[in-house]
Design an enzyme around this catalytic site. Structure first.
Site, PDB file in Angstrom:
ATOM      1  N   THR A 318       0.850  -1.183   0.000  1.00  0.00           N
ATOM      2  CA  THR A 318       0.000   0.000   0.000  1.00  0.00           C
ATOM      3  C   THR A 318       0.888   1.236   0.000  1.00  0.00           C
ATOM      4  O   THR A 318       1.939   1.254   0.645  1.00  0.00           O
ATOM      5  CB  THR A 318      -0.945   0.012   1.222  1.00  0.00           C
ATOM      6  OG1 THR A 318      -1.747   1.191   1.185  1.00  0.00           O
ATOM      7  CG2 THR A 318      -0.184  -0.020   2.530  1.00  0.00           C
ATOM      8  N   HIS A 370       2.902 -11.879  13.956  1.00  0.00           N
ATOM      9  CA  HIS A 370       3.973 -12.474  14.755  1.00  0.00           C
ATOM     10  C   HIS A 370       3.704 -13.942  15.070  1.00  0.00           C
ATOM     11  O   HIS A 370       4.606 -14.662  15.524  1.00  0.00           O
ATOM     12  CB  HIS A 370       4.149 -11.690  16.055  1.00  0.00           C
ATOM     13  CG  HIS A 370       5.549 -11.688  16.579  1.00  0.00           C
ATOM     14  ND1 HIS A 370       6.490 -12.629  16.204  1.00  0.00           N
ATOM     15  CD2 HIS A 370       6.190 -10.865  17.448  1.00  0.00           C
ATOM     16  CE1 HIS A 370       7.627 -12.388  16.811  1.00  0.00           C
ATOM     17  NE2 HIS A 370       7.481 -11.315  17.587  1.00  0.00           N
TER      18      HIS A 370
END
Length: 399
Positions: A318, A370
């Site tokens: 983006t 994560h």
């Protein structure tokens, strides 16, 4: 002969849709392939066109109603309208439009809806559409047009007077696309262990390369302009090869490693953010990447992207820099596990070999899940992109 007008066939990922705007009303003549109605889904607005020349007989599903895949929404009568009837019907309609404006009924549904939102009095407008019909564009232009003289518009005095300091509120329902965007953002925030790592990249080498070859590039590739996205997309492809976890996704208790790079590119539209997918980018040239992204942008604004083009993707990019963003934390696009955020290029003093130099710098951000990607891999992935952008030859040589 009557024909049932049905909603389009929705993909498995789309449960239902909403009737957004009827462009034709019962009794109106319609030409083959002329737009009849817009159907809004969670991802895209689908257009339904006339199957043949004829007349729209009956509308079974009004604007705002929820419909299912292939559900009948209208009845269509095939066959050309009588030639003699058309002028006769047009004359009183034109007279009504000129004498009364839209005094209530000679405006398209989309024009009425927009007029309510903007507080525009339809009776003061003169339609430019077929048979004097007031269109959505007429309402939009009303907000920018200069006010007419008092003598020419006596009804202007009837408009409600807004008291100075009055606190005005307007409540409008969310579109399906905006609701779905909101749901997905909440799913990401609540369902992933998202972290963001940052780095900065010296854009001078890429800018110099672009400045040197942009004219030749445009001539050699049929008008395709050389931008920065092509470099970042190709750099991301090489980095994804080195760090397959960043290109993977989580499916329940399984990790799915993708042996290809399908990169989603965020595109902003008036109705919300969409992410069409560049498929098999590892086999695309920079020119093909730039040309495809440009095509996505044009068709996204026109609402012409298909479901298939916005489905899938193994990694996202983006670019908030086009709107002036200096730094941000982009949100992951599930089921992907990472997204790269680009930002504005700003000149800043930097220490180079013990000397202070003014360089065009860009902050890069990598948000990652994560649960799958360790911090070490995320940082090294972002550094790999930084190194390739600061030395573009690495992209070509895969170094």
């Amino acid at each position: 002969m009557t024909i049932e007008i049905k909603a389009p066939t929705f993909p498995e990922s789309v449960q239902d849709g909403t009737v957004a705007t009827w462009h034709k009303q019962p009794g109106e003549a319609v030409a083959r392939d002329e737009l009849i109605v817009d159907i809004e889904t969670d991802k895209v607005v689908l257009e339904v066109v006339a199957p043949a020349n004829g007349t729209l007989s009956e509308i079974l599903k009004g604007e705002g109603e929820t419909i299912l895949s292939n559900e009948v929404i209208a009845i269509f009568a095939e066959g050309d309208a009588p030639a003699a009837a058309a002028p006769a019907a047009a004359a009183p309609a034109a007279a009504e439009a000129s004498d009364e404006g839209a005094a209530g009924g000679f405006a398209s549904p989309s024009a009425r809806k927009l007029a309510e939102e903007k507080g525009v009095d339809l009776s003061t407008l003169k339609g430019t559409g077929k048979d004097g019909r007031i269109t959505k564009e007429d309402v939009e232009n009303a907000g920018t047009a200069k006010p007419a003289a008092a003598a020419a518009a006596p009804k202007a005095a009837e408009a409600p007077v807004v008291i100075a300091g009055e606190r005005i509120e307007k409540r409008v329902p969310m579109t399906r696309m905006r609701k779905r965007i909101a749901e997905r953002l909440m799913e990401t925030a609540q369902g992933t262990a998202m972290l963001t790592t940052f780095n900065e990249v010296n854009m001078a080498p890429v800018m110099a390369l672009r400045s040197k070859y942009k004219d030749q590039f445009e001539k050699s590739h049929n008008g395709t302009r050389l931008g920065f996205m092509g470099f970042f997309v190709k750099a991301a492809v090489e980095a994804l090869r080195r760090f397959p976890a960043v290109n993977a996704s989580i499916d329940g208790n399984d990790i799915v490693y993708h042996g290809y790079q399908d990169i989603s590119v965020a595109v902003s539209t008036d109705k919300g953010l969409v992410v069409p997918v560049l498929r098999d980018v590892e086999n695309m040239s920079i020119a093909e990447v730039e040309n495809t992204i440009r095509d996505f942008g044009i068709r996204a604004q026109a609402g012409k992207l298909t479901m298939e083009e916005m489905t899938g993707g193994t990694f996202s990019i983006t670019n908030g820099g086009v709107f002036g963003s200096l730094m941000s934390t982009p949100i992951i696009n599930p089921p992907q596990t990472a997204i790269l955020g680009m930002h504005s290029i700003k000149e800043r003093p930097m220490a180079v070999n013990g000397e202070v130099k003014i360089l065009p710098m860009m902050y890069l951000a990598l948000s990652y899940d994560h649960r799958l990607i360790d911090g070490k891999d995320a940082v090294q992935f972002l550094v790999a992109i930084k190194d390739m952008i600061e030395d573009p030859a690495r992209i070509l040589l895969e170094l």
